[in-house]
Scaffold this motif. Sequence first.
Motif, PDB file in Angstrom:
ATOM      1  N   PHE A   1       0.845  -1.190   0.000  1.00 43.88           N
ATOM      2  CA  PHE A   1       0.000   0.000   0.000  1.00 43.88           C
ATOM      3  C   PHE A   1       0.885   1.246   0.000  1.00 43.88           C
ATOM      4  CE2 PHE A   1      -2.736  -3.278   1.802  1.00 43.88           C
ATOM      5  CZ  PHE A   1      -3.911  -3.080   1.083  1.00 43.88           C
TER       6      PHE A   1
ATOM      7  N   ASN B   1      -1.972   6.222   0.244  1.00 45.31           N
ATOM      8  CA  ASN B   1      -3.132   5.573   0.851  1.00 45.31           C
ATOM      9  C   ASN B   1      -3.288   5.889   2.328  1.00 45.31           C
ATOM     10  OD1 ASN B   1      -2.840   4.179  -1.696  1.00 45.31           O
ATOM     11  ND2 ASN B   1      -4.201   2.617  -0.885  1.00 45.31           N
TER      12      ASN B   1
ATOM     13  N   THR C   1      -8.512   1.885   2.033  1.00 40.92           N
ATOM     14  CA  THR C   1      -7.518   0.929   2.532  1.00 40.92           C
ATOM     15  C   THR C   1      -7.963   0.319   3.848  1.00 40.92           C
ATOM     16  OG1 THR C   1      -5.732   2.150   1.449  1.00 40.92           O
ATOM     17  CG2 THR C   1      -5.111   0.670   3.248  1.00 40.92           C
TER      18      THR C   1
ATOM     19  N   SER D   1      -5.538   0.051  -4.141  1.00 39.62           N
ATOM     20  CA  SER D   1      -4.157   0.405  -4.476  1.00 39.62           C
ATOM     21  C   SER D   1      -3.863   0.124  -5.943  1.00 39.62           C
ATOM     22  CB  SER D   1      -3.185  -0.387  -3.590  1.00 39.62           C
ATOM     23  OG  SER D   1      -3.448  -1.784  -3.700  1.00 39.62           O
TER      24      SER D   1
ATOM     25  N   SER E   1      -0.301  -0.490  -7.887  1.00 41.31           N
ATOM     26  CA  SER E   1       0.740  -0.918  -6.957  1.00 41.31           C
ATOM     27  C   SER E   1       1.085  -2.379  -7.253  1.00 41.31           C
ATOM     28  CB  SER E   1       0.276  -0.745  -5.505  1.00 41.31           C
ATOM     29  OG  SER E   1       1.326  -1.035  -4.601  1.00 41.31           O
TER      30      SER E   1
END
Length: 652
Positions: free
Chosen positions: A489, A493, A503, A579, A582
Amino acid sequence: MQLNRRLLVGGLVALCASHVVAQTIVVDGEEIDATASNVDEASEVIAGDFLPEEKIQLTSDVLANLTDLELSNVTVLYFSEGVSARKRNTRTLASCKTFPGDLLWPNQIIWQVLNLVTGGSLIKTVPIGASCYDDFGNYNAARCSYVISQFTNSSLHILDPTSSMSPLYEGMTCQPSEDPAGTCTLGGFPSYVVDAKNVAHIQLAVNFARALNLRLVIKNTGHDFNGRSVGAGALSIWTHNFKSINYYKTYTSGSYSGAAIKVGAGVIGQEVYEAAEKYGVTVVGGEGMSVGYAGGFLAGGGHSPMSPLYGLGADQILSLEVVTADGRFLTANSNQNTDLFWALRGGGGSTYGVVTSYTVKAFPKIKTAVMTFNFSTSSTLSHEAFWLAVRAFFKLIPTFNAAGTYEYWNIWHTGTDTITFSMVPWFAPGHTLAQLHTLANPLFTAWTALGITFSVTESEHASYYPAWKAGFPRELVGGTVSKTAGRLFPKANFVDAAKFNATFDAIKGLSDKGGQVIGFGITGGPGPYPDNAVNPAWRDAAMFAISVINWDEGSSWDVIAQKSKLLTNDWMKPWRDASPGSGTYASESDVTEPDFKQSFYGTAKYARLLSIKNQVDPTDLFYAHKGVGSDEWYITGQIDGVPTQNGRLCRV
């Protein structure tokens, strides 16, 4: 050349790729039986700045002696003639790796040849649980009882040449049992192992596997969450005995000049930490007590309690030694074999070659403070208050990261209606306890306001090693009732309100469904970052979290597959949605991760890694599940959702 009826340097028996093997050798014009008494290891002692294990090598001169000594047709032990810059047309290659029972599977004479030239280092696999079964022919009640009692202890598996600490992906065959009438099969265990004690042993195994189209796997400790160190029908290289460590007070490489440590491929984290303490320095290694250091940890990136200060393990690599798919022994660093050097710093293990040592940066000793604590829901702490406390912790993660600390925590279902948050530990390199108290005070104040009570166990240490020993528990291994997935993360976030809420809701939501969560407040380092293959998702990460789904002991493969797909497709989707762009840490994530190329490596880096893979390993000798280029292969007989390694390896 006088050999006195004993073949010394370069001693081999004659064989050819068609598997027609002579059981004799010719010495001084006389044909005699080939045995351990007259066939010695094929190796030569080489001078250079190598570890002791690396000075014993297989060279072209050694192999050239075979022809001079009337030993012909030894191509299965020769180096490749050269590595093509372009991968060969796969239509010209075998569709599957040679498998036990195939016509071309090596017979016992050929295996004996490999055993002789490696000085008796070849081991025919006996699964670690075989002593519990009558049908494997080595039932031993005392040994069985010991294996059962120690099965969660990583040391048991480290000392075994084939055992994996995550049996699920081996296929859970021959698990230790109190029923000797059960069935024990090899399953996903390799067929044979070379207990490598020097570079020549590795080179011979590599050449043997390449020439005979065998699957090749590599094992150090067996700390392997993805099944990469096992494989049905494989020849395995066990690097456990590469234990040497060299210390350099001053080492210069590129722009770096300072202390360094060179570490053999069999060294575990605790051993390198002990050496660093002895020499008065600190190295960047993993939190796991018995995780291999100079293997998949460094090759895969390697997150560390020291990462917020110094970066990932791969960022510390100054040079490495490696046996490539053609059997050659190379040095890779910023001046030579630079593409290979780039790939082996974060691009994944068991993919480009067999690394025998790494030289890494060493830093001065550093004071360290450590804290552990926990709290649980109860009659006085509601579920809502519990999650408000977790939310308060998440809010402060950027502050803790900026201070260079590392928070290793988990949220676990510890009872039917009980959830526990544990900090195991909060690890603060460069901090005194007083400084850690100051850093923790806003969090503890918020928790007190929520009515949370907890006690803290804490200590302060003059250097890293004693703090690491005090802070981190010994990991439990050998489990067969769970599967994990993971996500990195980004910092955004935790500082952007909308992203933070997404999140937090994603992690809480997984817990509410019954999942367990393991987390790390961690960064990929402060930068500037070296140009290497580390997943770019690490570079702006603020937290790495692992999810766990469980099933009942003894569940069928259908149930396990259903649970596996539930975790990947349902439970983890909110994590990925929170996310976008990512990724995750390949060594501790989902073996069925969707779009693994982007998630594990980053799309742009994957393209370069694949190009390098094709150059250094054009025939795909090296395969690792979810490794670079692995999508060109599949394992036969798989259950959808459970990618075990107990089938034949074939090209797509």
